[in-house]
Design a protein around this motif. Structure first.
Motif, PDB file in Angstrom:
ATOM      1  N   GLU A 294     -34.597-112.216 -27.053  1.00 19.31           N
ATOM      2  CA  GLU A 294     -34.032-113.552 -26.894  1.00 19.31           C
ATOM      3  C   GLU A 294     -32.550-113.623 -27.256  1.00 19.31           C
ATOM      4  O   GLU A 294     -31.824-114.477 -26.738  1.00 19.31           O
ATOM      5  N   HIS A 295     -32.097-112.755 -28.149  1.00 18.16           N
ATOM      6  CA  HIS A 295     -30.697-112.811 -28.576  1.00 18.16           C
ATOM      7  C   HIS A 295     -29.853-111.672 -28.018  1.00 18.16           C
ATOM      8  O   HIS A 295     -28.673-111.542 -28.369  1.00 18.16           O
ATOM      9  N   GLY A 296     -30.428-110.837 -27.170  1.00 16.73           N
ATOM     10  CA  GLY A 296     -29.645-109.789 -26.527  1.00 16.73           C
ATOM     11  C   GLY A 296     -29.289-108.618 -27.412  1.00 16.73           C
ATOM     12  O   GLY A 296     -28.338-107.882 -27.123  1.00 16.73           O
ATOM     13  N   PHE A 297     -30.047-108.404 -28.468  1.00 19.76           N
ATOM     14  CA  PHE A 297     -29.772-107.291 -29.371  1.00 19.76           C
ATOM     15  C   PHE A 297     -30.236-105.959 -28.793  1.00 19.76           C
ATOM     16  O   PHE A 297     -29.830-104.901 -29.272  1.00 19.76           O
ATOM     17  N   ASP A 298     -31.114-105.990 -27.803  1.00 18.14           N
ATOM     18  CA  ASP A 298     -31.714-104.760 -27.298  1.00 18.14           C
ATOM     19  C   ASP A 298     -30.678-103.787 -26.761  1.00 18.14           C
ATOM     20  O   ASP A 298     -30.890-102.573 -26.777  1.00 18.14           O
ATOM     21  N   LYS A 299     -29.541-104.279 -26.309  1.00 16.31           N
ATOM     22  CA  LYS A 299     -28.512-103.400 -25.767  1.00 16.31           C
ATOM     23  C   LYS A 299     -27.784-102.612 -26.850  1.00 16.31           C
ATOM     24  O   LYS A 299     -27.115-101.627 -26.554  1.00 16.31           O
ATOM     25  N   TYR A 300     -27.924-103.029 -28.095  1.00 17.93           N
ATOM     26  CA  TYR A 300     -27.216-102.378 -29.191  1.00 17.93           C
ATOM     27  C   TYR A 300     -28.118-101.559 -30.108  1.00 17.93           C
ATOM     28  O   TYR A 300     -27.658-100.606 -30.737  1.00 17.93           O
ATOM     29  N   VAL A 301     -29.365-101.923 -30.223  1.00 16.64           N
ATOM     30  CA  VAL A 301     -30.252-101.334 -31.228  1.00 16.64           C
ATOM     31  C   VAL A 301     -30.963-100.101 -30.692  1.00 16.64           C
ATOM     32  O   VAL A 301     -31.637-100.150 -29.668  1.00 16.64           O
ATOM     33  N   SER A 302     -30.798 -98.983 -31.403  1.00 17.02           N
ATOM     34  CA  SER A 302     -31.405 -97.715 -30.989  1.00 17.02           C
ATOM     35  C   SER A 302     -32.785 -97.505 -31.589  1.00 17.02           C
ATOM     36  O   SER A 302     -33.606 -96.777 -31.019  1.00 17.02           O
ATOM     37  N   VAL A 303     -33.044 -98.094 -32.740  1.00 14.51           N
ATOM     38  CA  VAL A 303     -34.327 -97.871 -33.397  1.00 14.51           C
ATOM     39  C   VAL A 303     -34.730 -99.102 -34.184  1.00 14.51           C
ATOM     40  O   VAL A 303     -33.880 -99.801 -34.745  1.00 14.51           O
ATOM     41  N   VAL A 304     -36.023 -99.374 -34.201  1.00 11.74           N
ATOM     42  CA  VAL A 304     -36.601-100.421 -35.032  1.00 11.74           C
ATOM     43  C   VAL A 304     -37.715 -99.794 -35.858  1.00 11.74           C
ATOM     44  O   VAL A 304     -38.586 -99.105 -35.317  1.00 11.74           O
ATOM     45  N   VAL A 305     -37.674-100.016 -37.152  1.00 11.27           N
ATOM     46  CA  VAL A 305     -38.771 -99.622 -38.029  1.00 11.27           C
ATOM     47  C   VAL A 305     -39.254-100.873 -38.747  1.00 11.27           C
ATOM     48  O   VAL A 305     -38.457-101.599 -39.350  1.00 11.27           O
TER      49      VAL A 305
END
Length: 227
Positions: free
Chosen positions: A131-142
């Protein structure tokens, strides 16, 4: 202004989620308040802030049952809180903290890997990314779903470094709670404490810097760590 560049080579910036990247604590308080009301417990904002903010749901559930002596198991509280959270996220994303998007973009555009490390479940982060467009910047989520021991244990930060292919010493974490900072520091990761509350900032121990918001944090890191 503390300068720590001489002892740090940074390749990744790791953001906590709730309270650091997104302004979710008020929503979490209201959800816990509503859950506990069903058991005749009146949860004040002060009590939530002092005892439960920034703590994983599973740990909070155990503490609440012990403190309030309510007729419920921790598992029942976890389930009720999960249902409330899912309902909230089906309707909206948590709002971003001031400076969160700009901070992630700033570090990403300068070649640093970006991760989100949360003690909570994965769903809230997924909604933030979408929803906030962070997916283009974030390489990993834990998330807390990925480890046996969530914050303040260091497991989630160690896993994030492993997934990014970097050493913990090559990461820098941003955390808004004492327990979150313990997780990062315990993993061997330098941590910046970010909280609008002077009381919370006073609790940080072992952080390399403390400030009120992500705009200040980003400026300090840029000038004192990465410059």
């Amino acid at each position: 202004m503390r300068r720590v560049r001489s002892i740090m080579t940074i390749k990744a910036i790791l953001f906590d989620h709730d309270g650091t990247t997104v302004d979710s604590e008020q929503a979490h308080f209201e959800m816990w308040r509503d859950v506990l009301r069903e058991y005749g417990v009146v949860l004040s904002h002060e009590e939530y802030t002092n005892q439960y903010a920034g703590i994983p749901t599973t740990s909070n559930a155990v503490t609440i049952v012990e403190n309030q002596m309510i007729n419920a198991t921790p598992a029942q509280l976890v389930q009720a809180k999960a249902e409330a959270t899912n309902q909230y996220l089906s309707e909206q994303a948590f709002p971003l903290m001031d400076g969160a998007f700009d901070s992630a973009r700033y570090f990403y555009e300068r070649g640093y890997q970006i991760g989100i490390v949360t003690g909570a479940g994965r769903e809230g982060v997924d909604v933030t990314l979408k929803e906030h467009g962070f997916d283009k910047y974030v390489s990993v989520v834990v998330s807390g779903d990925d480890v046996t021991n969530s914050k303040p244990a260091p497991d989630c930060y160690l896993l994030a470094a492993e997934r990014l292919g970097v050493e913990p010493s090559e990461c820098l974490a941003l955390e808004d709670t004492y327990n979150g900072s313990l997780a990062a520091i315990g993993a061997g990761i330098k941590c910046v404490g970010v909280s609008a509350s002077s009381r919370v900032r006073g609790l940080f121990t072992g952080t390399i810097y403390e400030c009120a918001n992500l705009n200040e944090a980003t400026e300090w890191i840029s000038e004192s760590v990465l410059a």
